[in-house]
Write an enzyme that holds these catalytic residues in place. Structure first.
Site, PDB file in Angstrom:
ATOM      1  N   GLN A  84       5.152 -23.515   6.103  1.00  0.00           N
ATOM      2  CA  GLN A  84       4.803 -23.544   7.520  1.00  0.00           C
ATOM      3  C   GLN A  84       5.581 -24.700   8.146  1.00  0.00           C
ATOM      4  O   GLN A  84       5.782 -25.741   7.508  1.00  0.00           O
ATOM      5  CB  GLN A  84       3.297 -23.749   7.727  1.00  0.00           C
ATOM      6  CG  GLN A  84       2.431 -22.580   7.284  1.00  0.00           C
ATOM      7  CD  GLN A  84       2.391 -21.473   8.336  1.00  0.00           C
ATOM      8  OE1 GLN A  84       3.422 -21.119   8.907  1.00  0.00           O
ATOM      9  NE2 GLN A  84       1.213 -20.920   8.570  1.00  0.00           N
ATOM     10  N   SER A  85       6.006 -24.549   9.405  1.00  0.00           N
ATOM     11  CA  SER A  85       6.945 -25.515   9.999  1.00  0.00           C
ATOM     12  C   SER A  85       6.317 -26.868  10.265  1.00  0.00           C
ATOM     13  O   SER A  85       6.972 -27.903  10.129  1.00  0.00           O
ATOM     14  CB  SER A  85       7.538 -24.950  11.293  1.00  0.00           C
ATOM     15  OG  SER A  85       8.295 -23.792  11.018  1.00  0.00           O
ATOM     16  N   THR A  86       5.035 -26.901  10.649  1.00  0.00           N
ATOM     17  CA  THR A  86       4.400 -28.163  11.016  1.00  0.00           C
ATOM     18  C   THR A  86       3.034 -28.250  10.366  1.00  0.00           C
ATOM     19  O   THR A  86       2.449 -27.244   9.935  1.00  0.00           O
ATOM     20  CB  THR A  86       4.252 -28.300  12.541  1.00  0.00           C
ATOM     21  OG1 THR A  86       3.398 -27.245  13.022  1.00  0.00           O
ATOM     22  CG2 THR A  86       5.598 -28.219  13.232  1.00  0.00           C
TER      23      THR A  86
END
Length: 729
Positions: free
Chosen positions: A31-33
């Site tokens: 997941q990016s963040t």
């Protein structure tokens, strides 16, 4: 066979071979963040569910490897991803049979990383799979499709960034984009930015700006804060203590950031820095920031928020910090060297700024020299001009003291008011700290009194907190008492009278031992903008033009020390007068007295002519006089010379030959009876010394370097017979 449509996963058996199942099935989760990990839980669960897909494709549960180290890491290729690095490592070692991801964007959104993974998978025979099917990077059609998916993923990232950036800029141009606030500001729940409601925080911020306006350098401001025990109030930005006030000791970076931040002048600014990829360091995402010039800022909106200083003061602070930088076009910060005009002296011939060099004088004191050597440094040309710094500093100082003498009383009163204002400002901060400690002790007392006496588990902890608060209050009170004992808040009558008495004797203050060179430079820079210097030829005459603050100019002429008699502008008159006095039968002492009375001065700015100086003058003019001392000297052995006679024979200064003897460049000894130096020199040695004297300046320094370079060079490509066993450099 069922009549239902088969899923892509069910059509993948033709690509999956038995040896694929002997390897690992890797499920890559990302997941990016960190916010997406918390808020988008369904996406994370779907990615972990791909392990069941691997089992359905024939892999044993124990042969399924889940790599989830990149949860919270972007796939844009800017940050280091430990999980992706581990995946590439496993694929390169032929440990992986298939790599599964929810979609290709989970693996990489950078073309470089995506194609690197494809190439490794093709070489090792590993497969790639997503929700649409399983692909073999070694096959042309699958590789074409995978390349297209990677390109679409990278383009999608670009579009997402573009939309987000456009919205951010639009909001920033209205002054509504929330940016991190510096020390001394808080943001209300409505989004409005206001000054920190804590009075001590506001007082400390104002002290920082007032101290910089008075002291002029970041280092001096930092030393002032530390010396007075002043700490900075910082609001925590994240975590369970978000919004709470904590007091931290000041640092150079913090003070510099405060002085450069336009928010303190009520200016809303956005885009003051950018990221330079070449300066970024692996594993440190906040590195690589580069400050931009004012004209390159994305948003600049003055007068939007509250302020501590005016816009004009903010501009002056930036100009002063730029001037403190050690660059050719700036003055540079005030330092402790004895040269008082550092950064102010400009060459009147070429217009370049003159630099400062220091030489060791009598008793080891540093003596400044102002030199225009930019052409020498840049183009190996001759130096433009130079002069000793003492004469120029003395001339400018005399004019400066004469200029400020009429305003001595006003200066003394202003100094007294400034000292009192600074002390009162620091005293208010100390009193705010005492008030805060008193409140903390009182709150701890009330908390202890409100607890139930039977609840000893809580009462004991609150009692310890109360005792700690009382100890902090007592310690702070003792520190404040010691501080006020050494620096009272107001000036006493004796101190005021002392300031007025000192103002009446400005030269005495200037030359006092307690006045540092940095203090003198600070005063000179406040009143003088530039000193233009022009040496007349190679003589001792120097034209000086002082440009005062405000544009007024003062022209004067000074005399500098020179090395040789021939450089003196009055040398022809001096030579003529010396010959006349010799013909009149005067002794060397009488000639020195007459020359001094008529205003002649020797070179190197000696105060007066002495008998020895007259002897040197007559020798330079070629006038031979009978010297009784020479006739009484002992007879020397063959090939021995008195030092002065050998120097005359070689046509060089005697002091230079004396230095050669001390360095060992010439052989000599002190005669036991005559107490004079004797030099041993046969005709060959005389020729060597003459050749040594004819070398250009600086050749003695360059010779060791040239010898070392010659030792490193092998000019004989074939070598000499029998040198194969010899060591080589």
């Amino acid at each position: 066979m069922s009549g239902t449509t088969r899923l892509p996963w069910e059509r993948a058996e033709s690509k999956i071979q038995p040896w694929h199942r002997d390897r690992l099935a890797v499920v890559y989760v990302r997941q990016s963040t960190a916010a997406q990990v918390i808020e988008h839980g369904e996406s994370t669960r779907v990615q972990y569910g791909l392990a069941d897909r691997a089992v359905a494709l024939g892999w044993a549960r124990s042969r399924v490897l889940i790599i989830d180290e990149d949860l919270g890491h972007s796939a844009a290729g800017l940050d280091t991803r430990p999980g992706f690095a581990r995946l590439v490592w496993e694929v390169g070692l032929d440990h992986v049979g298939v790599v599964l991801g929810m979609d290709m964007s989970r693996l990489a959104r950078s073309g470089r990383e995506w194609h690197q993974l494809l190439e490794l998978c093709a070489l090792s025979g590993a497969l790639l799979g997503d929700l649409d099917g399983v692909y073999d990077p070694a096959e042309h059609n699958d590789r074409l499709l995978l390349g297209l998916k990677g390109t679409i993923s990278e383009a999608e990232l670009h579009l997402i960034r573009q939309r987000m950036w456009s919205g951010r800029i639009a909001k920033a141009r209205r002054g509504e984009l929330a940016v991190p606030l510096p020390i001394g500001f808080v943001r209300r729940a409505s989004g409005e930015v206001v000054l920190d409601p804590d009075e001590q925080v506001q007082a400390v911020v104002r002290v920082v700006f007032d101290a910089f306006q008075r002291l002029g350098t970041i280092g001096a401001v930092l030393a002032f804060l530390v010396d007075n025990g002043i700490e900075l109030g910082v609001r925590c930005r994240e975590g369970p203590e978000r919004g709470d006030l904590s007091w931290r000791r000041p640092s150079r970076n913090t003070v510099a950031g405060m002085l450069r931040n336009p928010a303190y002048a009520g200016i809303y600014a956005y885009g003051r820095s950018t990221v330079d990829p070449k300066r970024r360091r692996a594993g440190r995402p906040c590195t690589g920031r580069v400050r931009l010039e004012r004209g390159n800022w994305k948003v600049f909106l003055p007068g939007v928020g509250p302020s501590y200083i005016s816009v004009e003061q903010f501009e002056r602070n930036l100009e002063r910090m730029n001037a403190n930088r050690a660059r050719a076009e700036s003055l540079g910060a005030v330092r402790d060297g004895p040269a008082l005009l550092t950064g102010l002296v400009v060459c009147g011939r070429c217009g370049q700024k003159m630099t400062v060099h220091y030489q060791h004088g009598p008793a080891g004191r540093l003596q400044p020299v102002y030199a225009c050597d930019r052409a020498k440094v840049d183009h190996a040309a001759a130096s433009c001009q130079q002069l000793a710094g003492a004469c120029l500093d003395a001339a400018v100082t005399a004019l400066l003291l004469a200029a400020i003498a009429p305003a001595a009383l006003e200066v003394s009163l202003a100094a007294a008011e400034q000292v009192e204002a600074g002390r009162a400002q620091v005293d208010r901060i100390w009193r705010a700290r005492l008030e805060r400690a008193e409140f903390a002790a009182d709150r701890a007392r009330r908390q202890y009194q409100l607890t139930e006496p039977e609840n000893r588990l809580v009462a004991r902890a609150l009692e310890r907190d109360w005792e700690a608060a009382l100890a902090d209050r007592e310690r702070l009170g003792e520190e404040y008492a010691r501080f006020t004992a050494t620096r009272p808040r107001t000036l006493t009558a004796a101190e005021r009278e002392q300031i007025r008495a000192l103002a009446a004797d400005v030269p005495g203050i200037w030359h006092a031992p307690t006045t540092t060179d940095a203090d003198r430079k600070q005063l000179i820079r406040a009143l003088v903008e530039q000193v233009r210097v022009t040496v007349r030829g190679i003589s001792e005459q120097v034209d000086v033009e002082i440009v005062w603050a405000g544009g007024h100019r003062t022209a004067t002429r000074i005399v500098r020390p020179v090395a040789r008699l021939a450089q003196l502008s009055y040398y022809p008159q001096l030579a003529t007068r010396a010959r006349e006095l010799v013909e009149a039968g005067h002794s060397t002492a009488q000639i020195a007295e007459r020359l001094n009375a008529e205003g002649f001065r020797p070179p190197k700015r000696s105060a007066v002519f002495t008998a020895n100086a007259v002897v040197d003058l007559l020798r330079a003019l070629g006038i031979q006089r009978a010297d009784p001392a020479r006739s009484s000297r002992p007879v020397l052995a063959e090939h021995e010379w008195w030092l002065r006679e050998l120097a005359e024979h070689l046509g060089m200064p005697a002091i230079t030959l004396d230095a050669w003897v001390r360095r060992g460049w010439a052989t000599g000894y002190l005669h036991p009876k005559a107490r004079l130096i004797v030099v041993r020199a046969d005709p060959g040695e005389v020729d060597r010394l003459r050749a040594l004297h004819q070398l250009p300046p600086g050749a003695h320094t360059r010779r060791p370097w040239l010898r070392n370079q010659a030792a490193l060079l092998n000019l004989d490509p074939q070598g000499a017979p029998g040198d194969a066993d010899q060591p080589r450099l």
